[in-house]
Each structure stands twice: as structure tokens, then as C-alpha cells.
Design an enzyme around this catalytic site. Structure first.
Site, PDB file in Angstrom:
ATOM      1  CG  HIS A 378      -2.658  -0.849   0.883  1.00  0.00           C
ATOM      2  ND1 HIS A 378      -3.133  -0.233   0.739  1.00  0.00           N
ATOM      3  CD2 HIS A 378      -2.396  -2.206   1.779  1.00  0.00           C
ATOM      4  CE1 HIS A 378      -4.153  -1.064   1.113  1.00  0.00           C
ATOM      5  NE2 HIS A 378      -3.561  -2.146   1.168  1.00  0.00           N
ATOM      6  CE  LYS A 569      -6.760  13.989   0.099  1.00  0.00           C
ATOM      7  NZ  LYS A 569      -6.457  12.427  -1.527  1.00  0.00           N
ATOM      8  NE  ARG A 570      -5.327  10.535   9.465  1.00  0.00           N
ATOM      9  CZ  ARG A 570      -4.878   9.391  10.893  1.00  0.00           C
ATOM     10  NH1 ARG A 570      -5.394   8.795  10.985  1.00  0.00           N
ATOM     11  NH2 ARG A 570      -4.318   9.349  11.097  1.00  0.00           N
ATOM     12  CE  LYS A 575      -2.918  11.338   2.836  1.00  0.00           C
ATOM     13  NZ  LYS A 575      -4.149  10.256   1.858  1.00  0.00           N
ATOM     14  CB  THR A 677     -10.292   5.020  -2.200  1.00  0.00           C
ATOM     15  OG1 THR A 677     -10.208   5.389  -0.636  1.00  0.00           O
ATOM     16  CG2 THR A 677      -9.385   3.723  -2.745  1.00  0.00           C
ATOM     17  CE  LYS A 681     -13.749   7.173  -0.194  1.00  0.00           C
ATOM     18  NZ  LYS A 681     -13.680   7.141   0.933  1.00  0.00           N
TER      19      LYS A 681
HETATM   20  C1  PLP Z   1     -12.365   7.393   1.600  1.00  0.00           C
HETATM   21  C2  PLP Z   1     -11.632   8.392   2.744  1.00  0.00           C
HETATM   22  C3  PLP Z   1     -10.400   8.507   3.136  1.00  0.00           C
HETATM   23  C4  PLP Z   1      -9.890   8.116   2.081  1.00  0.00           C
HETATM   24  O1  PLP Z   1      -9.550   8.875   1.357  1.00  0.00           O
HETATM   25  P1  PLP Z   1      -8.214   9.515   0.289  1.00  0.00           P
HETATM   26  O2  PLP Z   1      -8.700  10.477  -0.592  1.00  0.00           O
HETATM   27  O3  PLP Z   1      -7.962   8.268  -0.436  1.00  0.00           O
HETATM   28  O4  PLP Z   1      -6.873   9.899   0.875  1.00  0.00           O
HETATM   29  C5  PLP Z   1      -9.585   8.359   4.258  1.00  0.00           C
HETATM   30  N1  PLP Z   1     -10.931   8.837   5.308  1.00  0.00           N
HETATM   31  C6  PLP Z   1     -12.229   8.209   5.113  1.00  0.00           C
HETATM   32  C7  PLP Z   1     -13.238   8.587   6.123  1.00  0.00           C
HETATM   33  C8  PLP Z   1     -12.320   8.130   3.381  1.00  0.00           C
HETATM   34  O5  PLP Z   1     -13.869   7.960   3.866  1.00  0.00           O
END
Ligand code: PLP
Length: 858
Positions: A378, A569-570, A575, A677, A681
Site C-alpha cells: 500500500h 483526507k488524512r 498529500k 480512493t 468517491k
Molecule cells: C475514502 C476515505 C479516506 C481516503 O481518502 P483519500 O483521499 O484516498 O486519502 C479516508 N478517510 C475516510 C473517512 C474515507 O471515507
């Protein structure tokens, strides 16, 4: 409950008589009776006195009853079926709230909403009562949850194995602009979605030493004498597929003390000492480690990993036995997937179980192990590759260290012959890092012990082959493959975006929920102005809802007609949330320098947690909130720009945010984000992406068309080249006047009440090191953002892009990802489940002494 609602629920009290198979029927009348029964019998309340939580619990139990019938049908179907079962091992499952998702997958969301409305209850209020199980940090844990949904929907026999953390990921609150962590007590009202299965508890050893001896048949054997043992108790949650009867099991382990009291200590009169020992054992599954993308070598974390993996493998051996299959066929029954290296110790543990406890030869055990395991990598960040200091490992898992040495010795022999005289390759490939303080390399263990190794996006898989796992790729090229991540359209469109879902269903039917490629049917509608109007209207309502949520949680008022520019995101340097801040300050600077500057209204929304010990990331949050403080109050700017930090980002908030975004920020430095991911979304819900050529962004752009995507920045190979030729961030500062103005404003303390020291760690670092190359990408980012502004002001163009973004996002369904895993890695086939009747099941149950029930889980 309102007075009127109370009156109505009281009237609705059912006449008795509910019979077996009709009891779990899904008609309005039956649901209503079942719900009221649960208020009375499960919650022990008269309807008029039920609290909102009582009502939620009653509805959850009502839905759970409908799942249980399918769950047992699934177990019965799998039992005796020769199919292989997927065992998905993951230290994290970020499943999100269960109730709404189960209503969607059962196909009774609207019926239940109506039934509740008839009782004077608002379904949304009941759904809001659920405390989400935050058993993951972010993307990796969420991926595991999406995969469980797709496995069930595709009717694949599967078990998810993980840890039942008593405290999930911390709750984030923002105080004085800074992150504060609070414990996540998600179990405080109980958990209606789990069933404890004490009868399948297993023992797990830890610490101690090994003894070597020769058995009575003259075989060399090893006995592990542990310093302590703990008990793992499984808690099972049903994972229902969409509109199928398949209900797979998510089995999470909780640590308990071996016995309520240690009698040795007890007899010496040390009652509290005995209790303390019990508490210590139970600490093992107390808390999820909140680190993201970096690994701290903490003893308890190694123990957690070993604990859940040992429990899970022992459970698989129990199931094998229950099915009457010999251990030598373990790999034929189970395809074991390692979600990153956290469960990689399973390779050594299965060897130990087979050799030490089932007396198999090393070679037979190794063949079985290698055929069973596959590994998903990952990360490309070197600091995130898991290693364990040798002394810690030896102390915690003495037998496993011996096994790893044996695996390594045989492996390096193979390498020695293959690469005659290449000593440096031996040390690069070794499972033991001999540089400095010696440590065990978990990724190497995972590679050697797996038949297949996959990356999570095409770029990531390529960089993995060429960089982090280059030597393994040269040695075992056939083991490597790539499966691009995906997300489930059930939770991330059907459940979270009902308005858009309704419009899509009216236009192309509802087949897309199971077959996301069908969204392609929307493409022609992109040219239909009246369709686009409805598309825009649905999305605008989502923005109005999100604006209300923002106001209620932060007090900031935002305009739903402004562009919602979203980065959730985190929080992490790679990032690059701070790159987005540089752009915001550039816009601010333009307005302050020229009041008539043509800056279209934008709302910048950030959310995400920073690891508690990651000070730089926490300072990035403070930077965002500090810039927001100034901009949101500045009368000259506040009607054009707003900057919001929404606290405590989690799945529940994600469901509100992704459907309401106009612009999706995916701006990591190229070569650093494995897949992402969140990007998927957003795209599915009609947001347009501004992004670097990183992770799955590359495939996203390819899928939705270059003209519907805003790319910027260095490519991964340009990043490598620039690093190699000597990157000098100060050169960019010197040569770009807007960048210079922005950095000066920030570093002189304009956003920190004149105190230049507050953000010094960030801007000092950017000017002199800038490891994630913000300054190199700044100019390109800002130009690209200008293009975004122009596109947004052309409403038909933007809406067309939005429709196409969604229409062409089908390949990012986790169903597609799971199909690829099934064909290329697991070699498993669907096993459809017929709905069995209770009468038929009860006789089957007695056959197998307690192996009935949603039992075996496979
Ligand atoms: C999808 C999701 C992530 C991952 O987000 P990235 O933009 O891919 O880093 C992290 N936290 C939550 C709650 C999510 O639903």
C-alpha cells in the site's frame, strides 16, 4: 418523540402471533410490528418513553433479524460447499455506520422510512444515532470495508478478520484552531451489529522462550514456552451484499485474560495483582494505533498484529476441521489476503501451526503457506515500510524469529545460487536488515511467503516493481500484478447521495448499483440541458445540506452557490494540504492588492485527522484554521472566499461531503499516493478533479477524459529527475513573484497575529528542503486553478463535465477490483445463496454439534 408520535406508536402496539418465516418478512406491517416489539422486549421501554437511542437500537435489531436469516442461510450454503473461501486479513476495517447501508442492501430503505414516518419518526434522526465503528485510520481501512461489501454483493464466500478495538480512531475536536484528541467510545451504547461467539475463543501465546527436543519417533521438534497467554474471543458482524441473500462475516477479535483470576497470585492473597494481570491482557485490543503512513515500532502494536493473525489462522484450522478437510489442504480451502504488512506475521504463524502443532514437514508446510497467502502493498513511502527491531521481536515472538531465520536461510540460499557472487543483493533481499540496529523487514517476509504481490494502482504497481520491491521483482517477476482500488457504489452513491441516485435511476434504471459501468448510459444526457438542470439541482441541494452542517459544527456561514473546493483526507505532508493553502493565500493577496480582481466565490473545505504525534501535520491544521480566521472575517474578502475546517472527518461526514463537492483536490506529490480512493468517491458523485499525475488519478483522468480533468504539476519521473539533479526550492521562491508574496505574508506572521515563529517550521522547511516539492508545483497549480475558475463560470460546461465524470467512473467500483482479485489472485467463484426457511435449518443444525448457526461463517 413528539406527543402525536407517542400516541400513534401506542395505538400501533401489535396483537400477538408472529410466526417463523413471516416474522422476518419485509412488508410495512411486519416491519412495524417487529420494530415495536424490539422497543418493548429488547429495549424494555414503552414506546412513549423510548429515547432516540432506544428507537435506533430497536430499528437496528429489526433489521438485524432480517440479516440473521440470510446469514444462517449463507453459513448453511457454504458448509459442505467445495468452494474456496477468501480470508481477508486487515488490522483495520473502517466500515462506517451499518444501519443505512443494510437498509439499502436489503432494498427496504424507502419502506422503512415510510413505516417510521407512520409512527411519527424521522428515519434520518434514527440513522444519526449510530456511533460509527472507527476501526481504521483512513484509506486502507476503508478499502477493506468496501471490499467486504463487494465480496458479499458478488456472492463470494469470504471472511474478514481483524481486531475489535475498544477505542477506535480518536475523535478530533478543534480548540483555538488546533487539533485535540478525544477517546472514541463507540461501544458505549452497546453494538447491535455484533454477536459474541465465546465458544470459538482461542488461546494466543506471547513471549517466553523455546525448547528444542527429539520426539519419540526421533524427529527434531520445538516447543514454545510462552511467558503469558491471552484468549481471543470472536465478535461477528454480518456483511450483507446488495440485493442478494449472501451475508458474509466480519470476525473481529477481542483479547481477554486466560482465566478471570491468576490463581497463583490469588492464593498469595494478592487480589489486586491478579485483577491487574487480567486488565493487562485486555489492553491488547484496547486502542487502535492512530499512525498513518509512518510506523512506530511499539511492542503493543506487534502484539496486536500477532494476536489477531494467530486467532484468525487458528479459526481457519478449526473451520477446516469442522468441514472434515485435512490441514494439508488448507491452501485449497482458503485464499488468505494480507492487507499491507500488518498481518504478514501470519506467514510465520501458519508455518508454526503446521510444523510445530500439526507435525507437518517444513517443505509441506512451506508449500501450503506459499499457496495460501497473497500480499497487497500500500505504500511507496520508505518510512512507512514496517520493520521490527530484533530484540523486541525476539522478546515477543521467540519461536517466530527462529522460523523467520529458517525461511530467510533457505531463501538466501536460493538467491545465492541464482545471483552467484552478488553479496550486496543478498543483503538487500534479506528478511533481516543488518544495517545499524538489526530489524525484521515485514514486506520482505510478505513477498517471500506469498504467491502474488499486488500494488493498488497502475503507477503504484510500476514504481513498486522499479523501486521499493525492485529486487523481488527481478527474482520473482511472475508474482507481481496490479489491481487498482475501488469503492462501493452502494455506500458512496446510493446511500450517501439519494437525490442524484433517484435522478440516475429515473434516467437509466437501477442496474448501475450492481454494475457501475452502466453509468455510461448517462453520457448522452450530458448534452440534454433539462437533464443537466436536474443534475445541478440535486447537487445544489446536497450543498445546501452541507452548508447547514458546516454552520452547525463550525459557526461559519457558506454560500451554496459558491464553488465548493474540497480537500478531505488524512493530514500529511505528502498529500500537501499546505499547497492548497498557498493557493488560497494567493487569491487573498490578489483581492487585497486589487479590490476589483476577478475572483469567483469559493468555499474551501478541509477535513482530516493528523496523527497525534505528527507535529508537522498538526501545524498544517493550525495553518488552515489560522488562514480561515483572517479570511472569514475580512469584510473585503469574506463574501468571495471562505475557508472551513470541518472537525472529526470520518465515514459519516464523508457521506455528507463527497456528494456536495464541486472540485476534488487530489494534489499529492506525484509518486507518493499509492492510489487514493477519495478521488473515486468524488468523481462518482459528479465532482471535477484537480490533481497531480499520481496514484489512481492517472487512471481517473484516462477514464473520464482529459478534457474533464484538471491536471497539473510534475510527473513521477520528473520528480525523480529533479531530485537527482539537486532540487533548490529557494530558486522558485526567488523567481515567482506571487509565490514570494504568499510565502512572505505567511512567514511574516500575517495569519498568526504578527507572530512569525508559529509557522516557521513549515515555511523554513519549504524554503530550504521542501521534500514534497510544493514550490516546484505552485506555479502550475495556480495556473490550473485559473482554468478551473473559468470552467466553473461556464455553467453548462461545468455541468456537462460533472455528468461525464460520474458517467465514466464505473471502473472505480470495488466490484471491478474484487472481480480482478477473484480471477487473478484468489481463484474463487461465486456461490449463490438460496434463502432457507427456519424449519429446514433447525434439523440441519443438530447434525453437527454446535457447528450450526451463522457459525462457521464460511
Ligand atoms: C475514502 C476515505 C479516506 C481516503 O481518502 P483519500 O483521499 O484516498 O486519502 C479516508 N478517510 C475516510 C473517512 C474515507 O471515507
Amino acid at each position: 418523540m413528539t406527543q402525536a408520535a407517542r400516541a400513534r406508536t401506542a395505538e400501533a402496539a401489535p396483537a400477538a402471533d408472529s410466526h417463523d418465516d413471516t416474522r422476518t418478512a419485509m412488508s410495512g406491517a411486519t416491519l412495524r410490528r417487529a420494530f415495536l416489539d424490539h422497543v418493548f422486549y429488547t429495549q424494555g421501554k414503552l414506546p412513549g418513553l423510548a429515547s432516540p437511542n432506544d428507537l435506533y437500537q430497536a430499528l437496528a435489531h429489526t433489521v438485524r433479524d432480517r440479516l440473521v436469516q440470510r446469514w444462517i442461510s449463507t453459513a448453511e450454503t457454504y458448509l459442505g460447499h467445495p468452494s474456496r473461501t477468501v480470508a481477508y486479513l486487515s488490522a483495520e476495517f473502517l466500515v462506517g455506520p451499518h444501519l443505512g447501508n443494510n437498509l439499502v442492501n436489503l432494498g427496504i430503505f424507502d419502506e422503512v422510512r415510510e413505516t417510521m414516518a407512520e409512527l411519527g419518526l424521522d428515519l434520518d434522526e434514527l440513522l444519526a444515532q449510530e456511533l460509527e465503528p472507527g476501526l481504521g485510520n483512513g484509506g486502507l481501512g476503508r478499502l477493506a470495508a468496501c471490499f467486504m461489501d463487494s465480496l458479499a454483493t458478488l456472492q463470494i464466500p469470504a471472511l474478514g478478520y481483524g481486531i475489535r478495538y475498544e477505542y477506535g480512531i480518536f475523535q478530533q475536536s478543534i480548540v483555538d484552531g488546533q487539533q485535540i484528541e478525544l477517546t472514541d467510545t463507540w461501544l458505549r451504547h452497546g453494538n447491535p451489529w455484533e454477536i459474541q461467539r465465546s465458544e470459538w475463543a482461542v488461546e494466543v501465546k506471547l513471549g517466553g522462550h523455546t525448547e528444542h527436543y527429539t520426539d519419540d519417533r526421533g524427529h527434531y521438534r520445538v516447543r514454545w514456552v510462552p511467558a503469558k497467554t491471552v484468549v481471543g474471543v470472536p465478535f461477528d458482524s454480518p456483511i450483507l451484499g446488495y440485493r442478494v441473500n449472501t451475508v458474509n462475516t466480519l470476525r473481529l477479535w477481542r483479547a481477554e485474560a486466560t482465566e478471570a483470576f491468576d490463581f497463583g497470585v490469588f492464593n498469595r492473597g494478592d487480589y489486586l495483582g491478579a485483577v491487574n494481570k487480567k486488565v493487562t491482557s485486555e489492553n491488547l485490543t484496547k486502542v487502535l494505533y492512530p499512525n498513518d503512513e509512518t510506523e512506530q515500532g511499539k511492542e503493543l502494536r506487534l502484539e496486536q498484529q500477532y494476536f489477531f493473525v494467530s486467532c484468525s489462522l487458528q479459526d481457519m484450522l478449526r473451520l477446516l476441521d469442522a468441514h472434515g478437510i485435512p490441514v494439508t489442504r488448507f491452501h485449497e480451502k482458503f485464499a488468505v489476503q494480507l492487507n499491507d504488512t500488518h498481518p504478514a506475521i501470519g506467514i510465520a504463524e501458519l508455518m508454526r501451526l503446521l510444523v510445530d502443532e500439526h507435525s507437518l514437514t517444513w517443505d509441506d508446510a512451506w508449500h501450503i503457506t506459499r499457496q495460501a497467502f497473497a500480499y497487497t502493498n500500500h505504500t511507496l513511502l520508505p518510512e512507512a515500510l514496517e520493520t521490527w527491531p530484533l530484540p523486541l521481536f525476539a522478546r515477543t515472538l521467540p519461536r517466530h524469529l527462529e522460523i523467520i531465520y529458517e525461511i530467510n536461510s533457505r531463501f538466501l540460499n536460493e538467491v545465492r545460487i541464482r545471483y552467484f557472487g552478488d553479496e550486496s543483493r543478498l543483503s538487500r533481499l534479506s528478511l533481516i536488515d543488518e544495517h545499524g540496529a538489526r530489524s525484521v523487514r515485514m514486506a520482505h517476509l510478505a513477498c517471500v511467503g506469498s504467491h502474488t504481490i499486488n500494488g493498488v494502482a497502475e503507477l503504484h504497481s510500476r514504481l513498486m516493481r522499479e523501486d521499493v520491491l525492485k529486487d523481488f521483482h527481478e527474482l520473482y517477476p511472475d508474482r507481481f500484478t496490479s489491481v487498482t482500488n475501488g469503492v462501493t457504489p452502494r455506500r458512496w452513491i446510493a446511500l450517501s447521495n439519494p437525490r442524484l441516485s433517484r435522478l440516475i435511476c429515473e434516467s437509466i434504471g437501477d442496474g448501475w448499483i450492481q454494475d457501475l459501468e452502466q453509468l455510461r448510459g448517462l453520457e448522452p444526457h450530458a448534452e440534454d440541458a433539462s437533464f443537466r438542470e436536474r443534475w445541478r439541482a440535486a447537487r445544489r441541494e446536497n450543498k445546501v445540506d452541507l452548508a447547514r452542517l458546516i454552520r452547525d459544527t463550525t459557526g461559519v456561514t457558506v454560500d451554496p452557490d459558491s464553488m465548493f473546493d474540497v480537500m478531505v483526507k488524512r493530514i500529511h505532508e505528502y498529500k500537501r494540504q499546505h499547497l492548497a493553502v498557498l493557493h488560497i493565500v494567493a487569491l487573498y493577496h490578489r483581492i487585497k492588492s486589487d479590490a476589483h480582481a476577478d475572483i469567483a466565490p469559493r468555499t474551501f473545505l478541509f477535513a482530516g485527522k493528523a496523527a497525534p504525534g505528527y507535529h508537522y501535520a498538526k501545524l498544517m491544521i493550525r495553518l488552515i484554521t489560522s488562514v480561515g480566521e483572517v479570511i472569514n472575517r475580512d469584510p473585503q474578502v469574506r463574501d468571495r472566499l471562505k475557508v472551513v475546517f470541518l472537525p472529526n472527518f470520518n465515514v459519516t461526514y464523508g457521506q455528507r461531503v463527497y456528494p456536495a463537492a464541486d472540485l476534488s483536490e487530489q494534489i499529492s506529490l506525484a509518486g507518493k499516493e499509492a492510489s487514493g480512493t477519495g478521488n473515486m468517491k468524488f468523481a462518482m458523485n459528479g465532482a471535477i478533479t484537480i490533481g497531480t499525475m499520481d496514484g489512481a488519478n492517472i487512471e481517473l483522468r484516462e477514464a473520464i477524459g482529459a478534457e474533464n480533468f484538471f491536471p497539473f504539476g510534475l510527473s513521477a519521473s520528473e520528480v525523480y529527475a529533479l531530485k537527482a539533479s539537486g532540487y533548490r526550492p529557494a530558486d522558485y521562491y526567488e523567481s515567482h513573484s506571487e509565490l514570494r508574496a504568499v510565502i512572505d505574508l505567511l512567514s511574516q506572521g500575517f495569519f498568526s497575529r504578527g507572530d512569525p515563529t508559529v509557522f516557521q517550521p513549515i515555511f523554513g522547511n519549504l524554503l530550504h528542503h521542501d521534500p514534497y516539492m510544493l514550490l516546484a508545483d505552485f506555479a502550475s497549480y495556480v495556473l490550473c486553478q485559473n482554468d478551473v475558475t473559468a470552467a466553473f463560470s461556464d455553467q453548462p460546461r461545468w455541468d456537462r463535465m460533472s455528468v461525464l465524470s460520474s458517467a465514466r467512473s464505473g471502473r472505480f467500483s470495488s466490484d471491478r477490483a474484487i472481480r480482478e482479485y477473484c480471477e487473478r489472485i484468489w481463484r474463487v467463484q461465486p456461490v449463490p445463496v438460496p434463502l432457507l426457511h427456519r424449519a429446514a435449518m433447525s434439523t440441519a443444525g443438530t447434525r453437527r454439534n454446535g457447528e450450526a448457526g451463522a457459525s462457521g461463517g464460511m
